[in-house]
Structure formats: C-alpha cells, structure tokens
Scaffold this motif. Structure first.
Motif, short mmCIF file in Angstrom:
data_model
loop_
_atom_site.label_atom_id
_atom_site.label_comp_id
_atom_site.label_asym_id
_atom_site.label_seq_id
_atom_site.Cartn_x
_atom_site.Cartn_y
_atom_site.Cartn_z
N HIS A 159 0.88 -1.17 0.00
CA HIS A 159 0.00 0.00 0.00
C HIS A 159 0.92 1.22 0.00
CE1 HIS A 159 -3.89 -1.97 0.68
NE2 HIS A 159 -3.16 -2.87 1.30
N ILE A 160 1.06 1.85 -1.16
CA ILE A 160 1.96 3.01 -1.26
C ILE A 160 1.25 4.25 -1.80
CG2 ILE A 160 4.11 1.68 -1.37
CD1 ILE A 160 4.03 2.03 -4.43
N ASP A 161 -0.05 4.36 -1.54
CA ASP A 161 -0.77 5.56 -1.96
C ASP A 161 -0.15 6.81 -1.35
OD1 ASP A 161 -2.53 4.09 -3.50
OD2 ASP A 161 -4.08 4.04 -1.96
N ASN A 162 0.47 6.67 -0.16
CA ASN A 162 1.10 7.83 0.46
C ASN A 162 2.33 8.31 -0.32
OD1 ASN A 162 2.71 5.63 1.10
ND2 ASN A 162 2.85 6.11 3.29
N LEU A 163 2.83 7.49 -1.24
CA LEU A 163 3.93 7.89 -2.12
C LEU A 163 3.44 8.17 -3.54
CD1 LEU A 163 6.64 5.34 -0.95
CD2 LEU A 163 6.72 7.82 -0.67
N GLY A 164 2.13 8.33 -3.71
CA GLY A 164 1.48 8.46 -5.01
C GLY A 164 2.29 9.07 -6.13
N PRO A 165 2.66 10.33 -6.05
CA PRO A 165 3.39 10.96 -7.16
C PRO A 165 4.75 10.33 -7.48
CG PRO A 165 2.44 12.63 -5.73
CD PRO A 165 2.27 11.30 -5.03
N ALA A 166 5.24 9.51 -6.58
CA ALA A 166 6.54 8.86 -6.80
C ALA A 166 6.41 7.44 -7.33
CB ALA A 166 7.33 8.83 -5.49
N GLY A 167 5.19 6.88 -7.34
CA GLY A 167 5.14 5.52 -7.89
C GLY A 167 3.99 4.62 -7.49
N SER A 168 2.84 5.14 -7.16
CA SER A 168 1.73 4.25 -6.77
C SER A 168 0.89 3.80 -7.95
CB SER A 168 0.82 4.94 -5.76
OG SER A 168 0.09 5.98 -6.38
N MET A 169 1.21 4.25 -9.16
CA MET A 169 0.36 3.95 -10.30
C MET A 169 0.53 2.51 -10.78
SD MET A 169 0.66 7.50 -12.46
CE MET A 169 -0.57 7.03 -13.67
N SER A 170 -0.55 1.98 -11.33
CA SER A 170 -0.52 0.69 -12.01
C SER A 170 -1.21 0.87 -13.35
CB SER A 170 -1.23 -0.38 -11.18
OG SER A 170 -2.59 -0.05 -10.99
N SER A 171 -0.82 0.04 -14.31
CA SER A 171 -1.34 0.22 -15.67
C SER A 171 -1.33 -1.10 -16.42
CB SER A 171 -0.49 1.26 -16.40
OG SER A 171 -1.10 1.65 -17.62
#
Length: 190
Positions: A159-171
C-alpha cells in the motif's frame, strides 16, 4: 514519476509555475537537512534527484507505511545528505512526492485527480490507476511472486498511496502503449 514530471511540465507550459521556482515558494514548510539547501532547492532539483541524498536514503522507511504524504515530506529534513547539494544523483521517492504535492497547491486538485483528468482520461487510459486498491482488488493483473523455502509464493502488493506521485500507479501494456505513443508524437495521440 513520468506522469508527475509531465503534469508539472504542463503547468509550466500554462505559466502556473516554473520548474526553476524554489520549492518553498509553493510549499513553505518544505525542508531539507540544512538551511542552505532548503533555501536553494528548486522543483527541477527535486525532479532530477539532486538533493544530495544517496539513492533510496530513507525511502524504504515510508514503503507500505501509514504515514501521510505530508509526514513523509516532513521527514526529508531528517535525512543527512551523503553528498553536497546538486553534485550527485540520488534516487529519492520522498522528493518526488514533494514535487507532485505541489499540484494541489497550484491547481486546487489532488495529484490523483489532476493525473486522471489531464492525462489518463484524455489518453483513454482506462486501466491505469493512481491508487493501490485498484490493482490489489483487481483479478486481471500480474501478481508478484518469490521463491520462499523452495516453493513459489505470491506476494501482496504494498500500500503506497502515500507515495502516489513517486510511484503508486498501475497500468496495462495497452495503456502504456498509448502513453509512449503520445510521448513519441510530441504530445499528440490519434
């Protein structure tokens, strides 16, 4: 990180910020370990990973933690740099998080909403998400695995939503193909 830097570049093109603006102009509470670096650090410095920190210095203490985005940014002041400011590249998720968190200050929209509205929707990226729950709860995704005690075992997504802009995305590969096609065609698609 590519989406965050693209979003900030879009805001620069719209004259809403400059990549050479001081971080403290937009985020007065932003602090590095020493006052001189804090005074000089720009948005570009953060995006270029040139804060003087060693690669991953302090990063894994935030991984899968319950710290807020603001708390993680605040902890940057506790990390004594290994190198002089702007002299050495050192990968820094917390710094990139700070850069991404300029977006709400400038636009009034969360990083997640801005990325969705300005990049994902226009590029028709329907299987790209900024929140970890979207991949954790999805059955049609690749899962990480490791060998543990001579057997293959699946791993949980962090769970890394707290690091969102650094890498929480999935695609998905098809969505990423749209992203790369847009980048290769001067910001255009279809």
């Amino acid at each position: 990180k590519a989406f965050t830097s693209t979003a900030l570049s879009m805001l620069e093109k719209e004259n809403k910020l400059k990549l050479d603006d001081k971080m403290t102009r937009w985020m007065p509470q932003f602090r590095l370990y020493d006052a001189a670096s804090t005074e000089q650090v720009t948005v570009r410095d953060v995006l270029c990973h040139r804060l003087g920190l060693q690669t991953f210095q302090g990063d894994f203490t935030h991984w899968d933690s319950n710290l807020s985005r603001g708390e993680i940014i605040g902890l940057l002041a506790k990390h004594r740099p290994k190198y002089p400011f702007r002299t050495t590249w050192g990968y820094c998720n917390a710094g990139f998080l700070a850069a991404g968190e300029l977006i709400p200050t400038i636009t009034g929209k969360s990083w997640d909403d801005f990325i969705k509205e300005r990049l994902l929707i226009p590029l028709n990226m329907k299987r790209t998400y900024t929140h970890c729950d979207s991949i954790i709860n999805n059955q049609n995704v690749a899962r990480p695995h490791t060998v543990l005690e001579s057997r293959m075992d699946s791993l949980n997504y962090p769970h890394i939503d707290n690091l969102g802009p650094a890498g929480s995305m999935s695609s998905s590969i098809s969505d990423m193909a749209r992203w790369v096609t847009m980048l290769l065609d001067s910001g255009r698609l279809d």
